[in-house]
Design an enzyme around this catalytic site. Structure first.
Site, mmCIF file in Angstrom:
data_model
loop_
_atom_site.group_PDB
_atom_site.id
_atom_site.type_symbol
_atom_site.label_atom_id
_atom_site.label_comp_id
_atom_site.label_asym_id
_atom_site.label_seq_id
_atom_site.Cartn_x
_atom_site.Cartn_y
_atom_site.Cartn_z
ATOM 1 N N THR A 278 32.205 19.907 37.893
ATOM 2 C CA THR A 278 31.523 19.816 39.329
ATOM 3 C C THR A 278 31.555 21.318 39.638
ATOM 4 O O THR A 278 32.268 22.170 39.663
ATOM 5 C CB THR A 278 32.409 18.871 40.276
ATOM 6 O OG1 THR A 278 32.889 17.827 39.798
ATOM 7 C CG2 THR A 278 31.722 18.868 41.443
ATOM 8 N N THR B 36 26.611 16.338 42.441
ATOM 9 C CA THR B 36 26.599 15.130 41.511
ATOM 10 C C THR B 36 25.415 15.343 40.371
ATOM 11 O O THR B 36 25.286 14.883 39.424
ATOM 12 C CB THR B 36 26.350 13.724 42.246
ATOM 13 O OG1 THR B 36 27.092 13.659 43.304
ATOM 14 C CG2 THR B 36 26.191 12.688 41.560
ATOM 15 N N GLU C 193 37.284 6.980 30.945
ATOM 16 C CA GLU C 193 37.664 7.817 32.285
ATOM 17 C C GLU C 193 37.535 6.618 33.326
ATOM 18 O O GLU C 193 38.412 6.421 34.097
ATOM 19 C CB GLU C 193 36.863 9.015 32.627
ATOM 20 C CG GLU C 193 37.377 9.652 33.694
ATOM 21 C CD GLU C 193 36.368 10.802 34.395
ATOM 22 O OE1 GLU C 193 36.734 11.721 34.176
ATOM 23 O OE2 GLU C 193 35.278 10.285 34.769
HETATM 24 C C1 LIG Z 1 40.479 15.063 44.910
HETATM 25 C C2 LIG Z 1 39.323 15.378 44.057
HETATM 26 C C3 LIG Z 1 39.500 15.662 42.656
HETATM 27 C C4 LIG Z 1 38.418 15.951 41.861
HETATM 28 N N1 LIG Z 1 38.683 16.388 40.438
HETATM 29 C C5 LIG Z 1 37.700 16.807 39.553
HETATM 30 C C6 LIG Z 1 37.754 17.522 38.462
HETATM 31 O O1 LIG Z 1 38.947 17.731 37.889
HETATM 32 N N2 LIG Z 1 36.762 17.883 37.506
HETATM 33 C C7 LIG Z 1 35.690 17.718 38.137
HETATM 34 O O2 LIG Z 1 34.755 18.502 37.545
HETATM 35 N N3 LIG Z 1 35.332 17.341 39.382
HETATM 36 C C8 LIG Z 1 36.156 16.778 40.260
HETATM 37 N N4 LIG Z 1 35.831 16.190 41.553
HETATM 38 C C9 LIG Z 1 34.574 16.231 41.752
HETATM 39 C C10 LIG Z 1 34.089 14.991 41.946
HETATM 40 O O3 LIG Z 1 33.733 14.138 40.755
HETATM 41 C C11 LIG Z 1 32.664 14.715 42.892
HETATM 42 O O4 LIG Z 1 33.180 15.228 44.307
HETATM 43 C C12 LIG Z 1 32.003 13.757 42.884
HETATM 44 O O5 LIG Z 1 31.368 13.545 41.638
HETATM 45 C C13 LIG Z 1 30.804 13.852 44.197
HETATM 46 O O6 LIG Z 1 30.276 15.082 43.973
HETATM 47 P P1 LIG Z 1 29.939 16.134 45.481
HETATM 48 O O7 LIG Z 1 31.582 15.906 46.044
HETATM 49 O O8 LIG Z 1 29.665 17.214 44.938
HETATM 50 O O9 LIG Z 1 29.249 15.043 46.348
HETATM 51 P P2 LIG Z 1 27.764 15.089 46.298
HETATM 52 O O10 LIG Z 1 27.031 15.330 45.203
HETATM 53 O O11 LIG Z 1 27.425 16.163 47.385
HETATM 54 O O12 LIG Z 1 27.318 13.776 47.076
HETATM 55 C C14 LIG Z 1 27.866 13.309 48.511
HETATM 56 C C15 LIG Z 1 27.549 11.885 48.754
HETATM 57 O O13 LIG Z 1 26.195 11.668 48.561
HETATM 58 C C16 LIG Z 1 25.882 10.726 47.512
HETATM 59 N N5 LIG Z 1 24.555 10.928 46.765
HETATM 60 C C17 LIG Z 1 24.070 12.110 46.329
HETATM 61 N N6 LIG Z 1 23.196 12.135 45.717
HETATM 62 C C18 LIG Z 1 22.617 10.950 45.727
HETATM 63 C C19 LIG Z 1 21.683 10.069 45.660
HETATM 64 N N7 LIG Z 1 20.323 10.752 44.657
HETATM 65 N N8 LIG Z 1 21.445 8.589 45.694
HETATM 66 C C20 LIG Z 1 22.745 8.230 46.325
HETATM 67 N N9 LIG Z 1 23.577 8.795 46.924
HETATM 68 C C21 LIG Z 1 23.602 10.176 46.587
HETATM 69 C C22 LIG Z 1 26.943 10.572 46.775
HETATM 70 O O14 LIG Z 1 27.423 9.460 46.117
HETATM 71 C C23 LIG Z 1 28.164 11.042 47.759
HETATM 72 O O15 LIG Z 1 28.547 9.870 48.509
HETATM 73 C C24 LIG Z 1 37.112 15.688 42.177
HETATM 74 C C25 LIG Z 1 36.666 15.552 43.569
HETATM 75 C C26 LIG Z 1 37.960 15.318 44.491
HETATM 76 C C27 LIG Z 1 37.513 14.911 45.742
#
Ligand SMILES: Cc1cc2nc3c(=O)[nH]c(=O)nc-3n(C[C@H](O)[C@H](O)[C@H](O)COP(=O)(O)OP(=O)(O)OC[C@H]3O[C@@H](n4cnc5c(N)ncnc54)[C@H](O)[C@@H]3O)c2cc1C
Length: 382
Positions: A120, A126, A240
């Site tokens: 990430t 995402t 996973e």
């Molecule tokens: C405690 C914690 C531990 C983590 N550990 C890891 C790790 O070890 N390694 C790693 O790589 N990542 C890690 N992550 C990251 C995690 O995988 C991401 O937070 C998650 O994939 C969502 O990405 P984002 O936070 O950037 O949300 P965003 O992509 O900004 O999305 C925000 C919201 O909008 C929604 N959304 C976005 N685009 C769309 C769409 N096209 N249609 C519908 N809904 C949409 C998403 O579903 C979400 O609810 C961790 C996150 C947390 C909170």
């Protein structure tokens, strides 16, 4: 679903040495359950999926998922360790013989930890194909620059799998191409091109921002072929998701157990609160949902262990289990009334912990998108 009795008993016996107050105190200190993790590794539970030829126990995903479930069902949080269960799979499936011989035996022995995976990024979110971290080949090394966010367990791992762009988005035919994965030896990297910034968050979960400033990685640390890293990461997602589903199911059973215990014991209006249908029905409802999610989790495990496609089942299991555990968390807290908010009951801690799984490692909307597109044949929405 049956046949895991010995594993369940073994993990439960180990967890019994770490009662509620152990995890409660660590949560209050925002510490890491070092003694618990050492015990798990020492007993070989985290090597479950490493094949016997590399010193592991060579068990399947079903067995591994039961280990994760039991940790959470006993009141712990497998989030401190689950990375190792699936990260080693990336190495096993796509690593060279030399990489597997070098890393897997010490991981199985507990001398090396591979708890972290860095995908990430702050601006990509995402939309992983938009990552900006680059790895540029220079002679026998790759030089990495960029930033990652939310990268877990880095401070408690020796190795990390890193996804970076080796060919720019503008130069690739398909946006999923041109990314590669590497093994980063964190012991060499931190302070030498990699810096960490811990992120304080809702849960006591060690997660960090990472900054890469000309971090050098030996070229031999590239896993598989250059440019195919995104595909390799996707290959690991089913395991996973299924493992996380099992953790949610463990949480769900924990919430139901505690709710039942409290509802039987707490007397108000001269009778146990559990005698009221308004109290007992939501607990029964939560239990039914967990049982249903559990069936889908074992369906995903059985398909995975038979080497069959299980993308739909793994995603659906993760969705159902995360939803069921969150509903059970709510019911458990409500059943405890005001005492649900008191740290000494552990409900509020588990409540916070289980909430994470509707957001990470994959958010609910992404599962809907997967099912809509890949199972139902609806148009791709992004
Ligand atoms: C405690 C914690 C531990 C983590 N550990 C890891 C790790 O070890 N390694 C790693 O790589 N990542 C890690 N992550 C990251 C995690 O995988 C991401 O937070 C998650 O994939 C969502 O990405 P984002 O936070 O950037 O949300 P965003 O992509 O900004 O999305 C925000 C919201 O909008 C929604 N959304 C976005 N685009 C769309 C769409 N096209 N249609 C519908 N809904 C949409 C998403 O579903 C979400 O609810 C961790 C996150 C947390 C909170």
């Amino acid at each position: 679903m049956s046949g895991y009795g010995e594993i369940r008993e073994g993990v439960r016996a180990l967890c019994a040495q770490f009662p509620d107050d152990y995890f409660r105190d660590i949560d209050a200190e925002r510490g890491y359950p070092e003694a618990f993790v050492d015990a798990l590794i020492g007993a070989g539970w985290l090597s479950a999926m490493i094949p016997e030829e590399y010193g592991g126990t060579g068990l399947g995903l079903g067995a591994a998922s039961v280990i994760m479930e039991e940790i959470n069902h006993c009141g712990g949080n497998a989030g401190a360790v689950h990375g190792q269960m699936y990260n080693m799979g990336t190495l096993l499936r796509h690593g060279s013989d030399a990489q597997k011989r070098k890393y897997l035996p010490p991981i199985a022995e507990g001398k090396l930890r591979i708890q972290s995976m860095a995908v990430t990024e702050p601006t990509a979110g995402t939309d992983t194909t938009r990552i900006k971290t680059t790895a540029v080949r220079r002679d026998d090394r790759y030089v990495v620059n960029g930033q990652k966010v939310w990268i877990s367990r880095v401070q408690h791992s020796d190795l990390m799998i890193l996804l970076a762009r080796t060919t720019s988005l503008a130069e690739v035919r398909k946006r999923s191409e041109g990314m590669s994965i590497f093994i980063v030896d964190l012991r060499d990297a931190i302070g030498h091109g990699l810096t960490l910034q811990p992120i304080r968050n809702l849960v006591n979960h060690e997660t960090n921002e990472l900054f890469f400033d000309n971090l050098e990685i030996p070229a031999e640390n590239l896993i598989g072929e250059e440019g195919r890293g995104f595909r390799y990461i996707l290959d690991g997602l089913n395991a996973e998701r299924t493992l996380i589903a099992a953790e949610c199911i463990g949480d769900g059973y924990w919430f139901v157990d505690r709710a039942v215990k409290y509802a039987n014991a707490r007397v108000v209006f001269d009778r146990p609160i559990g005698m009221n249908q308004g109290v007992q029905f939501p607990i029964a409802d939560a239990y039914i949902e967990i049982e249903a999610a559990n069936l889908m989790r074992f369906r995903a495990c059985d398909l995975f262990d038979a080497g069959k496609p299980c993308g739909a089942e793994a995603n659906m299991a993760k969705y159902l289990a995360a939803k069921a555990s969150w509903e059970a968390a709510n019911v458990c807290l409500q059943t405890h009334g005001g005492f649900g908010f008191a740290t000494e009951y552990d409900v509020e801690r588990k409540f916070r912990e289980t909430r994470l799984y509707q957001v990470a490692p994959v958010s609910t909307n992404m599962i809907f998108a997967y099912v809509a597109e890949h199972v139902l044949g609806l148009p791709r929405s992004f």
